[in-house]
Design a protein around this motif. Sequence first.
Motif, PDB file in Angstrom:
ATOM      1  N   ARG A  70      39.626  36.377  41.684  1.00 49.31           N
ATOM      2  CA  ARG A  70      38.925  37.024  40.565  1.00 49.31           C
ATOM      3  C   ARG A  70      39.830  37.975  39.794  1.00 49.31           C
ATOM      4  NH1 ARG A  70      34.935  37.579  44.597  1.00 49.31           N
ATOM      5  NH2 ARG A  70      35.319  39.836  44.778  1.00 49.31           N
ATOM      6  N   CYS A  71      40.992  38.292  40.362  1.00 49.77           N
ATOM      7  CA  CYS A  71      41.903  39.257  39.743  1.00 49.77           C
ATOM      8  C   CYS A  71      43.073  38.576  39.033  1.00 49.77           C
ATOM      9  CB  CYS A  71      42.442  40.224  40.802  1.00 49.77           C
ATOM     10  SG  CYS A  71      41.171  41.197  41.650  1.00 49.77           S
ATOM     11  N   LEU A  72      43.736  37.650  39.720  1.00 56.75           N
ATOM     12  CA  LEU A  72      44.977  37.063  39.214  1.00 56.75           C
ATOM     13  C   LEU A  72      44.702  35.758  38.461  1.00 56.75           C
ATOM     14  CD1 LEU A  72      47.229  37.778  42.324  1.00 56.75           C
ATOM     15  CD2 LEU A  72      46.625  39.275  40.417  1.00 56.75           C
ATOM     16  N   THR A  73      45.680  35.327  37.669  1.00 51.38           N
ATOM     17  CA  THR A  73      45.415  34.282  36.680  1.00 51.38           C
ATOM     18  C   THR A  73      45.235  32.893  37.267  1.00 51.38           C
ATOM     19  OG1 THR A  73      47.786  33.913  36.291  1.00 51.38           O
ATOM     20  CG2 THR A  73      46.659  35.502  34.856  1.00 51.38           C
ATOM     21  N   PHE A 123      49.720  46.968  43.822  1.00 50.26           N
ATOM     22  CA  PHE A 123      48.993  47.511  44.982  1.00 50.26           C
ATOM     23  C   PHE A 123      47.878  48.442  44.524  1.00 50.26           C
ATOM     24  CE2 PHE A 123      48.810  51.148  48.062  1.00 50.26           C
ATOM     25  CZ  PHE A 123      48.115  50.489  49.055  1.00 50.26           C
ATOM     26  N   GLY A 124      48.173  49.319  43.569  1.00 52.04           N
ATOM     27  CA  GLY A 124      47.164  50.249  43.080  1.00 52.04           C
ATOM     28  C   GLY A 124      46.004  49.548  42.394  1.00 52.04           C
ATOM     29  N   ALA A 128      42.215  49.532  43.964  1.00 55.16           N
ATOM     30  CA  ALA A 128      41.114  50.128  43.208  1.00 55.16           C
ATOM     31  C   ALA A 128      39.974  49.145  42.992  1.00 55.16           C
ATOM     32  CB  ALA A 128      41.631  50.643  41.863  1.00 55.16           C
ATOM     33  N   ALA A 129      40.298  47.865  42.897  1.00 56.65           N
ATOM     34  CA  ALA A 129      39.282  46.848  42.615  1.00 56.65           C
ATOM     35  C   ALA A 129      38.647  46.257  43.869  1.00 56.65           C
ATOM     36  CB  ALA A 129      39.903  45.725  41.787  1.00 56.65           C
ATOM     37  N   THR A 135      40.664  44.910  52.643  1.00 59.59           N
ATOM     38  CA  THR A 135      41.750  45.881  52.671  1.00 59.59           C
ATOM     39  C   THR A 135      42.961  45.310  51.934  1.00 59.59           C
ATOM     40  OG1 THR A 135      42.619  45.036  54.773  1.00 59.59           O
ATOM     41  CG2 THR A 135      40.998  46.816  54.881  1.00 59.59           C
ATOM     42  N   VAL A 136      43.677  46.201  51.275  1.00 63.62           N
ATOM     43  CA  VAL A 136      44.937  45.852  50.624  1.00 63.62           C
ATOM     44  C   VAL A 136      46.010  46.720  51.264  1.00 63.62           C
ATOM     45  CG1 VAL A 136      46.193  45.653  48.453  1.00 63.62           C
ATOM     46  CG2 VAL A 136      43.702  45.356  48.477  1.00 63.62           C
TER      47      VAL A 136
END
Length: 364
Positions: A70-73, A123-124, A128-129, A135-136
């Motif tokens: 859901r975050c990366l392309t 990482f940030g 945050a998302a 966990t990241v």
Amino acid sequence: MTEPLHSPLHDRHVALGAKFSEFGGWLMPLQYSGVVAEHRAVRTAVGVFDVSHLGKLRVAGEGASDFVNRCLTNDLGRIAPGQAQYTLCCNSTGGAVDDIFTYLISPEEVFLVPNAANNETVFGLLSAAAPEGITVANEHTEYAVIAVQGTSSDEVLDALELPTGHDYLTFVTATYAGTELIVCRTGYTGERGYELIVPAATAGLVWDAVLAAGAEYDILPCGLGARDTLRTEMGYPLHGHDLSPEISPVMANINWAVGWDKPEFWGADALRAQREEKSGPLLRGLKAVGRGIPRPHMRVEAAGEPVGEVTSGTFSPTLSTGIALALLDRSVKLGDVVDVVVRDRREPFEVVKPPFVEPGVREA
């Protein structure tokens, strides 16, 4: 001023007489025997690179792969556990915050390799998302990355009884001298090769073993100088040059790294609009017609008018000529001849589609 970080293999590089350069906050080998010799070793035999400056992040928990997707392309749904994928982290305007390799371990665990300078930023953003239960972890300094690249890379790893022959963009967990490591069929050179992700504490043991096993195949330790000329010959983008928060994957001509059919990813609306509008510059290849050697930020002209700028430029040791990647107006077409302003001289270059050299990376 912050002191640059050192690779776990730094003492090995010093002993080998490496010339160093700061890169992404790390002091890394630029060259040993020379960029051209190291470049040719990879194209014709085998080279070994320390790329431990690359970032390392681990996303874990139920639904971890769905969260990353859901975050990366790119679309992680296209690959299975044990496979790797090139992707991007984009901002709201579609610009590339970073380009990243993802290693899908399982639906609950994804290992990410961002660029050194952008590891903390990615990482940030992911931290945050991340929803509850995911966990990241920032594992930037916990692992070394040793890239064994070239036509004889299989033979070198075979001598160490490490797995070889798996498909391009796949990875296998293995053990060497009691140390667990990951053998990835990946690299940034365009040649057949592998990247070994090794615990930092035992990186020296593996590095020494690779050099010893490769001696009969004329292995050379290679620095970031050769890595740059090799990747430019392939047309592989470098973040901060050919990709940036202002240069999107659409502009960089890597639409294949975007999962256009996914319902969501960061920067989706902006990227879809760029793709639909077909406006803005595109990244193209330039090959010298004469003797000019292009460098980043040199102006590109057509009929005396500015039409773009070189983003990456170098001398190609394989072709013995100047090559470049450049952001060019869409009015410039493949096959056109343009001028690059090199030290106040206009040098002719043909607009071409990379790669400049036939890749061997997918060879069985």
